[in-house]
Scaffold this motif. Structure first.
Motif, PDB file in Angstrom:
ATOM      1  N   GLN A  86       0.828  -1.215   0.000  1.00 56.32           N
ATOM      2  CA  GLN A  86       0.000   0.000   0.000  1.00 56.32           C
ATOM      3  C   GLN A  86       0.864   1.268   0.000  1.00 56.32           C
ATOM      4  O   GLN A  86       0.730   2.149   0.840  1.00 56.32           O
ATOM      5  CB  GLN A  86      -0.948  -0.012   1.208  1.00 56.32           C
ATOM      6  N   PRO A 113       1.970   7.592  -1.968  1.00 53.77           N
ATOM      7  CA  PRO A 113       0.608   7.612  -1.422  1.00 53.77           C
ATOM      8  C   PRO A 113      -0.060   8.983  -1.440  1.00 53.77           C
ATOM      9  O   PRO A 113      -1.259   9.083  -1.702  1.00 53.77           O
ATOM     10  CB  PRO A 113       0.806   7.113   0.019  1.00 53.77           C
ATOM     11  N   LYS A 117      -3.544   9.139  -3.713  1.00 59.55           N
ATOM     12  CA  LYS A 117      -4.860   9.216  -3.073  1.00 59.55           C
ATOM     13  C   LYS A 117      -5.777  10.224  -3.756  1.00 59.55           C
ATOM     14  O   LYS A 117      -6.997  10.202  -3.541  1.00 59.55           O
ATOM     15  CB  LYS A 117      -4.708   9.558  -1.585  1.00 59.55           C
TER      16      LYS A 117
END
Length: 220
Positions: A86, A113, A117
């Motif tokens: 992730q 990330p 997002k």
């Protein structure tokens, strides 16, 4: 701001008594280029790999098997590791990177990330990634080592790999003080990414199918 602290290209223009006229010509040229870029967005489709570079549309020719194999192998390794942990988003081939002046479709891209997002369904124009990989060919190598390398550095892309699929080697560049420094150039041995925490592979896994599968199993 003193002239001595300005970019040398701008300082050279400011040294000329024709600076206002030069600036006017530059602004007019950039306005025309902006119009071409908007038309480029209207014309492109999913079937053709195309880029907009310094006012010109660049259409890419079909690539050889070794190019496709290197892109596919590295993408699978990166994507599997990033998804499993992730760590963001990995794309390839048709992911358009829209920078301040130019639009590129790198072979492989990684977004951390924080950037990933923000991506939603239907998203097609992406910001500067955190890592870019270009697999060179005869028709792309000058751009990959020239305007693209300069542009990626100017937009703070932290890591840049140039892969030679014929010579089966990788050059790894790390951004340092706004410029790329060659960190590693090799055809074998390990390579680790400082931008993707924990990602490390054997270079041969990009080119050798058996080593690729072994590395992939390690990430699963």
């Amino acid at each position: 701001m003193s002239i001595s602290s300005i970019d040398p290209h701008i300082a050279a223009i400011l040294d000329s008594p024709s600076a206002p006229q030069l600036a006017a010509h530059l602004n007019a040229a950039l306005a025309v280029e902006k119009s071409r870029r908007l038309q480029f967005y209207e014309d492109i489709d999913d079937d053709v790999k195309a880029e907009f570079i310094n006012g010109e549309v660049v259409i890419h020719s079909p690539v050889k098997k070794e190019h496709t194999d290197a892109v596919g192998n590295l993408y699978m390794l990166l994507a599997t590791f990033v998804r499993t942990n992730q760590l963001g988003y990995v794309g390839y081939e048709k992911v358009m990177i829209a920078l301040s002046r130019n639009d590129y479709e790198p072979d492989v891209v990684y977004f951390g990330p924080d950037k990933a997002k923000e991506f939603q369904k239907g998203h097609w124009k992406h910001p500067a990634p955190d890592m870019v990989v270009e697999v060179v060919s005869d028709g792309t190598e000058l751009r990959d080592r020239g305007v693209k390398m300069e542009d990626y550095a100017a937009h703070a892309v932290g890591e840049y790999w140039i892969i030679d699929p014929v010579g089966e080697s990788v050059e790894q560049y790390i951004l340092h003080d706004g410029r790329y420094k060659l960190h590693l150039k090799a055809g074998q041995g390990p390579i680790a990414s400082p931008v993707i925490p924990g990602f490390s592979i054997e270079i041969r896994a990009i080119f050798d199918e058996q080593l690729h599968l072994e590395s992939l199993r390690r990430f699963l």
